[in-house]
Design a protein around this motif. Structure first.
Motif, PDB file in Angstrom:
ATOM      1  N   THR A  67      48.025 -46.674   8.034  1.00  0.00           N
ATOM      2  CA  THR A  67      47.866 -45.845   9.236  1.00  0.00           C
ATOM      3  C   THR A  67      47.115 -44.561   8.892  1.00  0.00           C
ATOM      4  O   THR A  67      46.413 -43.992   9.718  1.00  0.00           O
ATOM      5  N   TRP A  90      44.649 -44.164   6.695  1.00  0.00           N
ATOM      6  CA  TRP A  90      43.430 -44.487   5.926  1.00  0.00           C
ATOM      7  C   TRP A  90      42.416 -43.348   5.950  1.00  0.00           C
ATOM      8  O   TRP A  90      41.678 -43.149   4.996  1.00  0.00           O
ATOM      9  N   TRP A  91      42.451 -42.548   7.019  1.00  0.00           N
ATOM     10  CA  TRP A  91      41.468 -41.474   7.190  1.00  0.00           C
ATOM     11  C   TRP A  91      41.748 -40.274   6.298  1.00  0.00           C
ATOM     12  O   TRP A  91      40.971 -39.314   6.271  1.00  0.00           O
ATOM     13  N   PHE A 115      35.047 -37.809   9.866  1.00  0.00           N
ATOM     14  CA  PHE A 115      34.901 -38.712  11.018  1.00  0.00           C
ATOM     15  C   PHE A 115      36.027 -38.491  12.031  1.00  0.00           C
ATOM     16  O   PHE A 115      35.776 -38.319  13.227  1.00  0.00           O
ATOM     17  N   ILE A 116      37.265 -38.440  11.526  1.00  0.00           N
ATOM     18  CA  ILE A 116      38.409 -38.272  12.432  1.00  0.00           C
ATOM     19  C   ILE A 116      38.392 -36.887  13.084  1.00  0.00           C
ATOM     20  O   ILE A 116      38.684 -36.749  14.273  1.00  0.00           O
ATOM     21  N   ARG A 148      35.758 -35.153  13.754  1.00  0.00           N
ATOM     22  CA  ARG A 148      34.688 -35.207  14.751  1.00  0.00           C
ATOM     23  C   ARG A 148      35.206 -35.888  16.015  1.00  0.00           C
ATOM     24  O   ARG A 148      34.972 -35.427  17.130  1.00  0.00           O
ATOM     25  N   GLU A 149      35.934 -36.981  15.828  1.00  0.00           N
ATOM     26  CA  GLU A 149      36.482 -37.692  16.986  1.00  0.00           C
ATOM     27  C   GLU A 149      37.518 -36.833  17.714  1.00  0.00           C
ATOM     28  O   GLU A 149      37.599 -36.851  18.937  1.00  0.00           O
ATOM     29  N   LEU A 150      38.296 -36.055  16.934  1.00  0.00           N
ATOM     30  CA  LEU A 150      39.340 -35.224  17.547  1.00  0.00           C
ATOM     31  C   LEU A 150      38.775 -34.026  18.308  1.00  0.00           C
ATOM     32  O   LEU A 150      39.485 -33.393  19.075  1.00  0.00           O
ATOM     33  N   CYS A 165      37.115 -34.074  20.750  1.00  0.00           N
ATOM     34  CA  CYS A 165      37.219 -34.365  22.186  1.00  0.00           C
ATOM     35  C   CYS A 165      38.480 -33.746  22.797  1.00  0.00           C
ATOM     36  O   CYS A 165      38.487 -33.394  23.972  1.00  0.00           O
ATOM     37  N   VAL A 166      39.523 -33.572  21.994  1.00  0.00           N
ATOM     38  CA  VAL A 166      40.754 -32.960  22.504  1.00  0.00           C
ATOM     39  C   VAL A 166      40.472 -31.520  22.935  1.00  0.00           C
ATOM     40  O   VAL A 166      40.967 -31.047  23.958  1.00  0.00           O
ATOM     41  N   SER A 211      39.348 -23.999  18.989  1.00  0.00           N
ATOM     42  CA  SER A 211      38.524 -24.768  19.931  1.00  0.00           C
ATOM     43  C   SER A 211      37.049 -24.482  19.725  1.00  0.00           C
ATOM     44  O   SER A 211      36.222 -25.399  19.750  1.00  0.00           O
ATOM     45  N   LEU A 263      34.256 -27.145  18.890  1.00  0.00           N
ATOM     46  CA  LEU A 263      33.183 -27.382  19.860  1.00  0.00           C
ATOM     47  C   LEU A 263      31.806 -27.222  19.219  1.00  0.00           C
ATOM     48  O   LEU A 263      30.885 -27.964  19.543  1.00  0.00           O
ATOM     49  N   HIS A 299      31.386 -30.342  17.275  1.00  0.00           N
ATOM     50  CA  HIS A 299      31.043 -31.416  18.216  1.00  0.00           C
ATOM     51  C   HIS A 299      29.558 -31.341  18.591  1.00  0.00           C
ATOM     52  O   HIS A 299      28.856 -32.353  18.569  1.00  0.00           O
ATOM     53  N   PHE A 320      26.901 -34.147  17.593  1.00  0.00           N
ATOM     54  CA  PHE A 320      26.352 -34.916  18.719  1.00  0.00           C
ATOM     55  C   PHE A 320      24.827 -34.824  18.755  1.00  0.00           C
ATOM     56  O   PHE A 320      24.145 -35.820  18.991  1.00  0.00           O
ATOM     57  N   PRO A 352      30.484 -24.454  23.956  1.00  0.00           N
ATOM     58  CA  PRO A 352      30.669 -23.461  22.878  1.00  0.00           C
ATOM     59  C   PRO A 352      30.469 -22.021  23.354  1.00  0.00           C
ATOM     60  O   PRO A 352      31.274 -21.144  23.032  1.00  0.00           O
ATOM     61  N   VAL A 365      33.523 -20.941  25.595  1.00  0.00           N
ATOM     62  CA  VAL A 365      34.760 -20.623  24.857  1.00  0.00           C
ATOM     63  C   VAL A 365      34.561 -19.337  24.053  1.00  0.00           C
ATOM     64  O   VAL A 365      35.493 -18.532  23.921  1.00  0.00           O
ATOM     65  N   HIS A 377      34.185 -37.910  28.784  1.00  0.00           N
ATOM     66  CA  HIS A 377      33.848 -37.895  27.352  1.00  0.00           C
ATOM     67  C   HIS A 377      35.149 -37.880  26.539  1.00  0.00           C
ATOM     68  O   HIS A 377      35.324 -38.673  25.613  1.00  0.00           O
ATOM     69  N   TRP A 378      36.077 -36.982  26.933  1.00  0.00           N
ATOM     70  CA  TRP A 378      37.360 -36.900  26.256  1.00  0.00           C
ATOM     71  C   TRP A 378      38.094 -38.243  26.331  1.00  0.00           C
ATOM     72  O   TRP A 378      38.560 -38.771  25.314  1.00  0.00           O
ATOM     73  N   ARG A 387      36.498 -41.048  24.089  1.00  0.00           N
ATOM     74  CA  ARG A 387      36.611 -40.799  22.656  1.00  0.00           C
ATOM     75  C   ARG A 387      38.064 -40.820  22.208  1.00  0.00           C
ATOM     76  O   ARG A 387      38.387 -41.349  21.154  1.00  0.00           O
ATOM     77  N   THR A 444      39.773 -43.116  19.474  1.00  0.00           N
ATOM     78  CA  THR A 444      40.397 -42.473  18.305  1.00  0.00           C
ATOM     79  C   THR A 444      41.830 -42.972  18.124  1.00  0.00           C
ATOM     80  O   THR A 444      42.263 -43.237  17.003  1.00  0.00           O
ATOM     81  N   ALA A 474      42.350 -44.478  14.555  1.00  0.00           N
ATOM     82  CA  ALA A 474      43.151 -43.709  13.597  1.00  0.00           C
ATOM     83  C   ALA A 474      44.587 -44.184  13.534  1.00  0.00           C
ATOM     84  O   ALA A 474      45.186 -44.223  12.470  1.00  0.00           O
TER      85      ALA A 474
END
Lengths: 137, 116
Positions: A20, A22-23, A32-33, A35-37, A39-40, A82, A86, A89, A93, B27, B30, B73-74, B77, B81, B85
């Motif tokens: 679980t 692995w990242w 990678f993770i 970068r994906e996060l 989005c939160v 944040s 951002l 991101h 991107f 960006p 914020v 987008h959120w 992704r 994820t 993950a």
């Protein structure tokens, strides 16, 4: 011998077991993770922005209260994190854009570096416009 | 299953468009509203100024597009994820993510409509 036959059988028939976490095994996986996060934080800031809009609708007192709330330590720290996510991101991107976009101008393909430069120029122009609208105009 | 495969390119398009728009605009927003103004680097914009900027139909249209696309987008992704993950997958999780984005977009439209 028996063991190697068994492991070959496992490899062919059973899907490989992945931890679980692995990242956490390699730096590039973690990037990678992260970068994906990002989005939160995109989601969080949309919520924050809509709360600001709601405060403006409710009147001057609500707007001032929102601004005071935004200066409290937890919210300030959350927004500093944040901001970092951002920017991460945005950079990742835009860096993917030359691979994702194939632009043709007549018979020639527009070089990736030009597509990348275009995105950064757009980013700078959009940022300048927002600053001008909020602070300058 | 067939429905999900069919919708995937459209969801990816929303993810991609939201990725670009949020990268261009969030960006700086914020930085201003989350850091510079709260820390007093920049004076707090007056209420009248904020009402003027938000009252402009173009501002509200851009903000709606930003909210709508950023939320999808959120959703896209975040859903992937959770799968990559943590191994969490399934239609329920997808419905929850895209559903939240859709509800958020309706709230954004309602609020931005109210400013005028």
């Amino acid at each position: 011998m028996a063991q190697s036959v068994q492991s070959e059988y496992q490899q062919r028939v059973l899907p490989p077991r992945v931890s679980t976490f692995w990242w956490l095994e390699k730096g590039s996986y973690l990037v990678f993770i992260l970068r994906e996060l990002s989005c939160v934080f995109v989601g969080w800031f949309v919520v924050y922005l809509l709360m600001l809009v709601r405060a403006v609708i409710q009147g001057d007192a609500s707007y001032q209260a929102f601004m005071a709330w935004s200066a409290t330590t937890p919210i300030l720290l959350l927004n500093i994190v944040s901001f970092l996510f951002l920017v991460f991101h945005a950079v990742t991107f835009f860096d993917a854009a030359p691979q994702a976009m194939v632009v043709k101008l007549g018979p020639n393909k527009v070089p990736g570096s030009l597509i990348l430069a275009g995105h950064y120029a757009g980013w700078a122009a959009a940022s300048a416009l927002v600053i001008w609208l909020v602070v300058g105009a | 299953m067939a429905v999900r495969q069919h919708s995937e390119p459209y969801l990816w398009l929303l993810f991609s468009a939201g990725g670009v728009l949020s990268a261009m605009l969030l960006p700086v927003m914020v930085l201003l509203f989350g850091i510079a103004i709260p820390l007093g680097w920049i004076p707090v914009p007056t209420y009248e100024h904020m009402l003027g900027v938000l009252g402009n139909p173009i501002t509200r249209l851009v903000l709606f597009g930003l909210c709508f696309l950023s939320l999808f987008h959120w959703a896209h992704r975040f859903r992937h994820t959770l799968h990559d993950a943590l191994g969490i997958k399934g239609g329920f999780m997808a419905a929850l993510c895209y559903g939240a984005a859709a509800v958020g977009s309706v709230v954004a439209a309602y609020l931005l409509w109210q400013v005028g």
